[in-house]
Design a protein around this motif. Sequence first.
Motif, PDB file in Angstrom:
ATOM      1  N   ASP A 110      -0.646   3.130   3.725  1.00 22.48           N
ATOM      2  CA  ASP A 110      -0.513   2.773   5.140  1.00 22.48           C
ATOM      3  C   ASP A 110       0.450   1.600   5.251  1.00 22.48           C
ATOM      4  N   SER A 111       1.586   1.820   5.910  1.00 20.93           N
ATOM      5  CA  SER A 111       2.612   0.794   6.043  1.00 20.93           C
ATOM      6  C   SER A 111       2.678   0.225   7.447  1.00 20.93           C
ATOM      7  N   SER A 112       1.635   0.457   8.249  1.00 21.29           N
ATOM      8  CA  SER A 112       1.669   0.023   9.648  1.00 21.29           C
ATOM      9  C   SER A 112       1.457  -1.474   9.804  1.00 21.29           C
ATOM     10  N   GLY A 113       0.857  -2.121   8.795  1.00 26.95           N
ATOM     11  CA  GLY A 113       0.595  -3.555   8.899  1.00 26.95           C
ATOM     12  C   GLY A 113       1.806  -4.386   8.532  1.00 26.95           C
ATOM     13  N   SER A 114       1.656  -5.699   8.658  1.00 33.99           N
ATOM     14  CA  SER A 114       2.766  -6.607   8.376  1.00 33.99           C
ATOM     15  C   SER A 114       2.850  -6.979   6.898  1.00 33.99           C
ATOM     16  N   THR A 166      -7.852   3.068   5.585  1.00 33.72           N
ATOM     17  CA  THR A 166      -7.857   2.029   4.561  1.00 33.72           C
ATOM     18  C   THR A 166      -9.252   1.410   4.468  1.00 33.72           C
ATOM     19  N   LEU A 167      -9.468   0.632   3.416  1.00 32.43           N
ATOM     20  CA  LEU A 167     -10.746  -0.075   3.296  1.00 32.43           C
ATOM     21  C   LEU A 167     -10.928  -1.065   4.436  1.00 32.43           C
ATOM     22  N   LEU A 168      -9.842  -1.654   4.911  1.00 31.15           N
ATOM     23  CA  LEU A 168      -9.945  -2.577   6.046  1.00 31.15           C
ATOM     24  C   LEU A 168     -10.355  -1.831   7.305  1.00 31.15           C
ATOM     25  N   ARG A 195      -3.697   1.193   0.442  1.00 30.14           N
ATOM     26  CA  ARG A 195      -4.075   2.530  -0.008  1.00 30.14           C
ATOM     27  C   ARG A 195      -4.903   3.235   1.056  1.00 30.14           C
ATOM     28  N   LEU A 196      -4.655   4.518   1.254  1.00 33.13           N
ATOM     29  CA  LEU A 196      -5.436   5.339   2.174  1.00 33.13           C
ATOM     30  C   LEU A 196      -6.498   6.111   1.397  1.00 33.13           C
ATOM     31  N   TYR A 197      -7.678   6.210   1.992  1.00 30.87           N
ATOM     32  CA  TYR A 197      -8.807   6.904   1.390  1.00 30.87           C
ATOM     33  C   TYR A 197      -9.300   7.996   2.339  1.00 30.87           C
ATOM     34  N   VAL A 198     -10.103   8.892   1.793  1.00 28.13           N
ATOM     35  CA  VAL A 198     -10.838   9.865   2.594  1.00 28.13           C
ATOM     36  C   VAL A 198     -12.299   9.790   2.185  1.00 28.13           C
ATOM     37  N   ALA A 199     -13.174  10.226   3.067  1.00 38.65           N
ATOM     38  CA  ALA A 199     -14.596  10.246   2.734  1.00 38.65           C
ATOM     39  C   ALA A 199     -14.841  11.262   1.629  1.00 38.65           C
TER      40      ALA A 199
END
Length: 315
Positions: free
Chosen positions: A280-284, A242-244, A289-293
């Motif tokens: 990504d649903s791992s957070g609360s 993720t961006l985070l 959104r998931l990214y790739v390089a």
Amino acid sequence: MQAPALCETELVAVLVCLERGDPQVLTLNRGAILPSGPLMSGQHSLQKSLREWVRQQTGIRPGHTEQLYTFADTHTGNGHRRVRISYMTCLPPNAKSAEVKSLPFAPVLFDQDTKPTNPLVSFYAYFPWEDRRNPDHAARLAPVLLALKDWAGQDVARQQRCAITFGLAGHSWNDELALSRYELLWEAGLLQESCPQSEPACTTGQPMQYDYRHVLATALSRLRAKIRYTPIVFDLLASHFTLLHLQQAMEALAGRPMHKQNFRRLVLQQGLLEETEQMDSSGSGRPARLYVAGRGAQDNCYLAGAKSPLPDLAW
């Protein structure tokens, strides 16, 4: 005629990964040394010898390695000179083999109340003054600056060097000067390695044997320089992030916070990432959104320009 002094060669590996929110290094002997060994008999390639020593000592088969620096001013116990040729490898999360988790040695962490569990040690256990993400950093650094002030005394050249290196008296903190800060503390006698017969005037991180902490300081400076103009941070991340995750990785490597909105704008404007359909649903909170390089990251990468201001340090 005096016989020429014998010179031994040692290959040293700095294996870097991101773990538990910190840049970490794989160590041996409870955090005291790095994987290393001499040029193997019959082996003509330094890097092949290095990879074999790493495989034998850690169970990891390193991929791309880059040479850091050659240290030629070290001495062995028998009076011979030793040349240490250091290399750095970045390990993605899935590259740490199961063998590493069960190796029979463990580091001594900077927090002595924490029981060590594996051979991965944070860079900031060795260089606590380099981690400026925490607001209480200035208070923890104060004894070090006070000891430096005593060392500099009335020497104007020393005062100026301390000010530039540690971002004092109107000078900005430069992330990439990690090696210069380590060498200054060494010269001032504030590291255990530089005054083995006596205790330093203040606590300055976990020591290492020989000059391995000098090697690590070189690696940290190299990492911080490379995140400014290369996509090396992506080598330390999972394939999807993720961006985070990306921002936290950059903050961990630079040792300083970054402005969230400015960082995301900088990343997206450069076209460095490719958006995926996965979340990504791992957070609360809401799934991210998931990214790739993306392919553009190989040609142009400037991620370190969204730094948040740091509080001033005072003598």
